[in-house]
Every structure is written in C-alpha cells, then in structure tokens.
Design an enzyme around this catalytic site. Structure first.
Site, short mmCIF file in Angstrom:
data_model
loop_
_atom_site.label_atom_id
_atom_site.label_comp_id
_atom_site.label_asym_id
_atom_site.label_seq_id
_atom_site.Cartn_x
_atom_site.Cartn_y
_atom_site.Cartn_z
CE LYS A 54 -3.83 -2.42 2.14
NZ LYS A 54 -4.56 -2.81 3.36
CD GLN A 98 -3.39 -4.21 6.55
OE1 GLN A 98 -3.27 -3.25 5.80
NE2 GLN A 98 -4.04 -5.31 6.21
CG ASP A 121 -9.63 -0.16 4.79
OD1 ASP A 121 -9.34 -0.43 3.60
OD2 ASP A 121 -8.96 -0.54 5.76
#
Ligand code: NAP
Length: 285
Positions: A54, A98, A121
């Site tokens: 990422k 994460q 997200d």
C-alpha cells in the site's frame, strides 16, 4: 481455456497511471500532496506485506504516505489517540488501520474512531449505512474493485442474477449492495446456506468471497457466467489460490478472474482512488 481472463493486474496498473495523473493535478491545485496514513499494530507477517504494498503504491502515485507503527502490546487508548491526531491532521486525507488487530483491541471501537470522511477502507458504519441507502460514500476497496472490473468488461448487471458467496462486512455484504444498486437481482450466501450449488448455478455473475480453496467447482457454474474470485488461500505447497477451481471453471465460464492477479491488485488501486476522492472532497469543503 474458453473463458476470457479478467486481468486485474493490468487493469489496476492502467488505473494507477490515471490516478497518479489525478494526484499530480491535486498537488498542483492545492500546493500539497494527497496524504494517506496507514497504522500497523504489531507485526503480523501478512499485514506487513499488505502495508508495504500500500505504501509503495502511494509513492508511485505521488500520494504522501506515512506508516504509523505501534507495538502489538499497545493499549486501545494509545491507538485511539493516534487515530484522533490523524483525524485532526489536515495533511492526512485517508486513514487506514490494517486488520486484523491484536485480540485485546476491539476492532469496532477502532473503526468507529476514524473520521468517516477519512475512512478510505469504507468500514465505518457511517459509510456502510450510506452505501446501504445509496448515498455518496467511501466504498470498501475490494468490492469497489470488483465493480470496476465488471464495468470494464461491460458485464450487463441490470436484470442479471448475481450470486455472492460470502457475507462478510468487508467484502460480501457491501458487494451485494453495490450489485443491487447497479440493477442486479442479488442472492447472498453464507456458511448456513443450504444447497449452495442450486443457488450458484442460477448466477449470471458469480462472486466467491469465502476463503476456501475449490469451494466453487465447474458443476456449480452456469455456462456463460462471469466468475469473480475474491478468495485468497495459501495451500500447504505454498501456492496461492482462490475459492474457485480455476482450471475447470474456466471451461464453462464466459469470463473469470485468476488468483493471484485478479481482484487483489484492484483493491490497492481503489485505495488510492478513495484517498484521492477524500482529498478532493476535503479541499473543496
Ligand atoms: P470472512 O470474514 O471470513 O467471511 C467469510 C464469509 O464466507 C462468511 O460470510 C461465511 O459465512 C462465508 N462462508 C464460509 N463458509 C462458507 C460456505 N461453505 N459456503 C458459503 N459461504 C461460506 O472473510 P472475508 O474477509 O470476507 O474474506 C473472504 C476471502 O476473500 C478470504 O479468502 C480473504 O483472504 C479474501 N479477501 C481478498 C481480498 C483481495 O484483495 N483480493 C480482500 C479481502 C478479502 P458466515 O457469515 O455464515 O460465517
């Protein structure tokens, strides 16, 4: 192999080039780069790899990324306070924590602490609710990427029967919602679904998002269906496979995604898109 191979890797690459252009324009217009903060708690090996990809993707796209590392033993309060300071940082447009988190940290509290307009997200209940009710929102990256792939091949969704196998909050449910909004008639299956094959055989668009190798066999697929494999499974041999018996299903499907190289690369491209969307929205507010 009669089925068309849906090459997510090349599509994601093309998208990332367009996004890099957009990122440059954003920088020129606002005098600062779009910014993504990634928080990694502990050092789960798979999470380390995801986070590295990422951050690298951001760099290539000239999006400023910062990796915030916290010890696996950190308290929930320490993590929440880190999120709060990023919520208030005007250089940071997107925040991603994460997952999975260490067991002692409640995931729900953490997701709910992220400002919804920085929730790249798309997991915050405000974004999930907005998606459910068809309002503009930041969409979860993996299902968003699947929709872009379907759009790319011009798969007819209006009136089509889409079957989503897997009903998690991060993939199955939001994808089902996006397909519904695109005009498909949607069936969502979970671990309690009886006679799965009877459901999957009716799918014009079949999505597998479970995490079980070879769950979807050729007999379960309607000839001519579009098959999207979201699953990622590591076999004992070390080989990476999806949820679909790729070789055999490719003989009956019209189009199919490989694993790796299908949905996975699209997820990161959509993260960049969400970060830029969040940055542009913030710059206009
Ligand atoms: P998850 O949270 O474990 O959810 C799995 C879902 O599958 C649940 O809804 C479960 O049903 C359902 N299920 C389990 N066994 C089933 C069966 N035999 N028949 C039908 N449904 C069944 O998983 P997830 O996070 O959604 O991830 C799913 C897969 O996608 C994993 O392999 C993951 O690694 C992969 N993934 C890939 C990407 C990517 O970028 N490519 C991103 C995210 C996830 P219940 O609700 O009844 O438990």
């Amino acid at each position: 192999m009669p089925a068309q191979l849906l090459d997510g890797k090349s599509l994601a690459e093309r998208l990332r080039q367009t996004l890099a252009e957009r990122a440059k324009q954003f920088n020129a217009r606002t005098g600062r780069p779009a910014g993504l903060a990634v928080i990694l708690v502990g050092n789960n090996p798979a999470s380390e790899v995801y986070v590295r990809h990422k951050v690298a993707a951001c760099e290539k796209a000239t999006i400023a990324s910062q990796l915030v590392r916290l010890e696996a033993s950190c308290t929930t309060e320490a993590l929440l306070s880190q999120i709060e300071s990023l919520n208030n940082d005007s250089q940071v447009d997107g925040i991603l924590v994460q997952l999975p988190l260490p067991e002692h940290i409640p995931e729900k509290r953490v997701i709910e602490a992220i400002a919804p307009n920085k929730d790249v997200d798309g997991f915050h209940p405000a974004n999930a609710g907005a998606l459910f009710t068809g309002q503009p929102c930041l969409k979860p990256c993996t299902p968003f990427g699947v929709m872009v792939m379907l759009e790319q091949i011009k798969a007819p969704l209006r009136g089509a029967h889409a079957v989503v196998v897997g009903a998690s909050n991060i993939v199955g449910k939001p994808l089902a919602m996006m397909l519904l909004q695109a005009g498909a008639t949607v069936t969502i299956c979970n671990s309690k679904t009886l006679n799965l094959e009877e459901k999957t055989r009716r799918a014009d668009i079949l999505i597998a998002a479970v995490g079980r190798p070879s769950l979807i066999t050729a007999e379960m697929v309607k000839p001519g269906a579009v098959v999207i494999d979201v699953g990622i499974n590591r076999l004992d041999s070390g080989k990476l496979v999806g949820d679909v018996d790729f070789e055999r299903v490719a003989q009956v499907a019209q189009a199919i995604t490989p694993v790796p190289g299908g949905v996975g690369p699209m997820t990161i491209a959509m993260l960049l898109q969400n970060t830029l969307d969040a940055a542009e929205a913030a710059s206009l507010s």
